[in-house]
Design a protein around this motif. Structure first.
Motif, PDB file in Angstrom:
ATOM      1  N   ALA A  82       3.280   1.489  10.249  1.00  0.00           N
ATOM      2  CA  ALA A  82       2.720   1.412   8.893  1.00  0.00           C
ATOM      3  C   ALA A  82       1.577   2.421   8.743  1.00  0.00           C
ATOM      4  CB  ALA A  82       2.229  -0.008   8.609  1.00  0.00           C
ATOM      5  N   GLN A  83       0.746   2.566   9.780  1.00  0.00           N
ATOM      6  CA  GLN A  83      -0.358   3.523   9.729  1.00  0.00           C
ATOM      7  C   GLN A  83       0.172   4.948   9.578  1.00  0.00           C
ATOM      8  OE1 GLN A  83      -2.440   4.222  13.359  1.00  0.00           O
ATOM      9  NE2 GLN A  83      -4.241   5.067  12.329  1.00  0.00           N
ATOM     10  N   THR A  84       1.200   5.271  10.364  1.00  0.00           N
ATOM     11  CA  THR A  84       1.797   6.617  10.287  1.00  0.00           C
ATOM     12  C   THR A  84       2.336   6.881   8.887  1.00  0.00           C
ATOM     13  OG1 THR A  84       2.389   6.506  12.634  1.00  0.00           O
ATOM     14  CG2 THR A  84       3.566   8.118  11.308  1.00  0.00           C
ATOM     15  N   GLN A  85       3.012   5.885   8.313  1.00  0.00           N
ATOM     16  CA  GLN A  85       3.557   6.042   6.958  1.00  0.00           C
ATOM     17  C   GLN A  85       2.440   6.210   5.929  1.00  0.00           C
ATOM     18  OE1 GLN A  85       5.962   2.525   6.667  1.00  0.00           O
ATOM     19  NE2 GLN A  85       7.745   3.480   7.638  1.00  0.00           N
ATOM     20  N   CYS A  86       1.349   5.477   6.107  1.00  0.00           N
ATOM     21  CA  CYS A  86       0.215   5.596   5.175  1.00  0.00           C
ATOM     22  C   CYS A  86      -0.432   6.980   5.293  1.00  0.00           C
ATOM     23  CB  CYS A  86      -0.821   4.510   5.447  1.00  0.00           C
ATOM     24  SG  CYS A  86      -0.292   2.874   4.908  1.00  0.00           S
ATOM     25  N   VAL A  87      -0.582   7.472   6.506  1.00  0.00           N
ATOM     26  CA  VAL A  87      -1.171   8.807   6.703  1.00  0.00           C
ATOM     27  C   VAL A  87      -0.282   9.860   6.046  1.00  0.00           C
ATOM     28  CG1 VAL A  87      -1.656  10.572   8.466  1.00  0.00           C
ATOM     29  CG2 VAL A  87      -2.469   8.224   8.780  1.00  0.00           C
ATOM     30  N   GLU A  88       1.041   9.725   6.229  1.00  0.00           N
ATOM     31  CA  GLU A  88       1.962  10.692   5.607  1.00  0.00           C
ATOM     32  C   GLU A  88       1.884  10.623   4.084  1.00  0.00           C
ATOM     33  OE1 GLU A  88       5.784   9.679   7.228  1.00  0.00           O
ATOM     34  OE2 GLU A  88       5.327  10.569   9.191  1.00  0.00           O
ATOM     35  N   GLN A  89       1.840   9.403   3.558  1.00  0.00           N
ATOM     36  CA  GLN A  89       1.757   9.227   2.105  1.00  0.00           C
ATOM     37  C   GLN A  89       0.441   9.794   1.571  1.00  0.00           C
ATOM     38  OE1 GLN A  89       2.187   5.191   0.857  1.00  0.00           O
ATOM     39  NE2 GLN A  89       2.518   5.709  -1.280  1.00  0.00           N
ATOM     40  N   LEU A  90      -0.651   9.557   2.312  1.00  0.00           N
ATOM     41  CA  LEU A  90      -1.945  10.094   1.901  1.00  0.00           C
ATOM     42  C   LEU A  90      -1.910  11.624   1.880  1.00  0.00           C
ATOM     43  CD1 LEU A  90      -4.919   9.627   1.182  1.00  0.00           C
ATOM     44  CD2 LEU A  90      -5.409   9.613   3.631  1.00  0.00           C
TER      45      LEU A  90
ATOM     46  N   LYS B 227       0.691  13.536   1.420  1.00  0.00           N
ATOM     47  CA  LYS B 227       1.502  13.956   0.262  1.00  0.00           C
ATOM     48  C   LYS B 227       0.690  13.874  -1.025  1.00  0.00           C
ATOM     49  CE  LYS B 227       5.996  12.621   2.138  1.00  0.00           C
ATOM     50  NZ  LYS B 227       7.096  11.649   2.080  1.00  0.00           N
ATOM     51  N   LEU B 228      -0.097  12.783  -1.156  1.00  0.00           N
ATOM     52  CA  LEU B 228      -0.925  12.622  -2.354  1.00  0.00           C
ATOM     53  C   LEU B 228      -1.996  13.703  -2.428  1.00  0.00           C
ATOM     54  CD1 LEU B 228      -1.319   8.727  -2.446  1.00  0.00           C
ATOM     55  CD2 LEU B 228      -0.019  10.161  -4.040  1.00  0.00           C
ATOM     56  N   ARG B 229      -2.565  14.076  -1.276  1.00  0.00           N
ATOM     57  CA  ARG B 229      -3.572  15.167  -1.267  1.00  0.00           C
ATOM     58  C   ARG B 229      -2.963  16.488  -1.731  1.00  0.00           C
ATOM     59  NH1 ARG B 229      -6.248  13.886   4.448  1.00  0.00           N
ATOM     60  NH2 ARG B 229      -7.855  12.463   3.754  1.00  0.00           N
ATOM     61  N   ILE B 230      -1.762  16.721  -1.198  1.00  0.00           N
ATOM     62  CA  ILE B 230      -1.087  17.974  -1.580  1.00  0.00           C
ATOM     63  C   ILE B 230      -0.811  17.981  -3.080  1.00  0.00           C
ATOM     64  CG2 ILE B 230       1.076  19.278  -1.336  1.00  0.00           C
ATOM     65  CD1 ILE B 230       1.063  18.391   1.634  1.00  0.00           C
ATOM     66  N   GLN B 231      -0.315  16.868  -3.606  1.00  0.00           N
ATOM     67  CA  GLN B 231      -0.050  16.769  -5.052  1.00  0.00           C
ATOM     68  C   GLN B 231      -1.343  16.943  -5.846  1.00  0.00           C
ATOM     69  OE1 GLN B 231       1.872  13.031  -5.788  1.00  0.00           O
ATOM     70  NE2 GLN B 231       3.845  13.683  -4.928  1.00  0.00           N
ATOM     71  N   TYR B 232      -2.427  16.337  -5.364  1.00  0.00           N
ATOM     72  CA  TYR B 232      -3.710  16.433  -6.058  1.00  0.00           C
ATOM     73  C   TYR B 232      -4.214  17.884  -6.049  1.00  0.00           C
ATOM     74  CZ  TYR B 232      -8.580  15.581  -7.267  1.00  0.00           C
ATOM     75  OH  TYR B 232      -9.807  15.629  -7.855  1.00  0.00           O
ATOM     76  N   GLN B 233      -4.071  18.541  -4.894  1.00  0.00           N
ATOM     77  CA  GLN B 233      -4.517  19.941  -4.802  1.00  0.00           C
ATOM     78  C   GLN B 233      -3.704  20.841  -5.713  1.00  0.00           C
ATOM     79  OE1 GLN B 233      -4.354  20.803  -0.609  1.00  0.00           O
ATOM     80  NE2 GLN B 233      -6.330  19.821  -0.209  1.00  0.00           N
ATOM     81  N   LYS B 234      -2.409  20.567  -5.815  1.00  0.00           N
ATOM     82  CA  LYS B 234      -1.561  21.382  -6.700  1.00  0.00           C
ATOM     83  C   LYS B 234      -1.991  21.200  -8.149  1.00  0.00           C
ATOM     84  CE  LYS B 234       2.647  21.609  -3.940  1.00  0.00           C
ATOM     85  NZ  LYS B 234       4.030  21.154  -3.796  1.00  0.00           N
TER      86      LYS B 234
END
Length: 100
Positions: A78-86, A88-95
């Motif tokens: 679950a931690q790994t999935q949360c880190v990956e999701q976070l 992805k969200l950072r990348i989307q936010y930066q874009k």
């Protein structure tokens, strides 16, 4: 159990008295041995109860360890999935920030 006193004038009475004394002595020896064996039995029952309790404790701890290991594996996933999701969200936010 005390034999009756012998008639000192009778050889047979003296012999019976000696036999009774010997039987009484053997009887007390056997009683003493039985008491010792019963005490040993009680000690062994206590040790067996303790061994069974320790075995049950070991089984319980083994199951608890397996449960916690599985929970730990699930939490790490679950931690790994949360880190990956976070990420992805950072990348989307930066874009979005870059396009503004």
């Amino acid at each position: 159990m005390k034999p009756l006193p012998p008639c000192h004038d009778s050889k047979e009475s003296m012999q019976v008295f000696k036999q009774h004394c010997q039987i009484a002595e053997e009887y007390y020896e056997v009683k003493k041995e039985i008491a010792l064996l019963e005490e040993r039995k009680r000690e062994l029952i206590i040790r067996l109860d303790q061994a069974e309790k320790e075995s049950m404790d070991a089984a319980r701890l083994t199951k608890e360890y397996a449960d916690l290991t599985e929970e730990n594996r699930t939490l790490k996933l679950a931690q790994t999935q949360c880190v990956e999701q976070l990420e992805k969200l950072r990348i989307q936010y930066q874009k979005r920030q870059g396009s503004s």
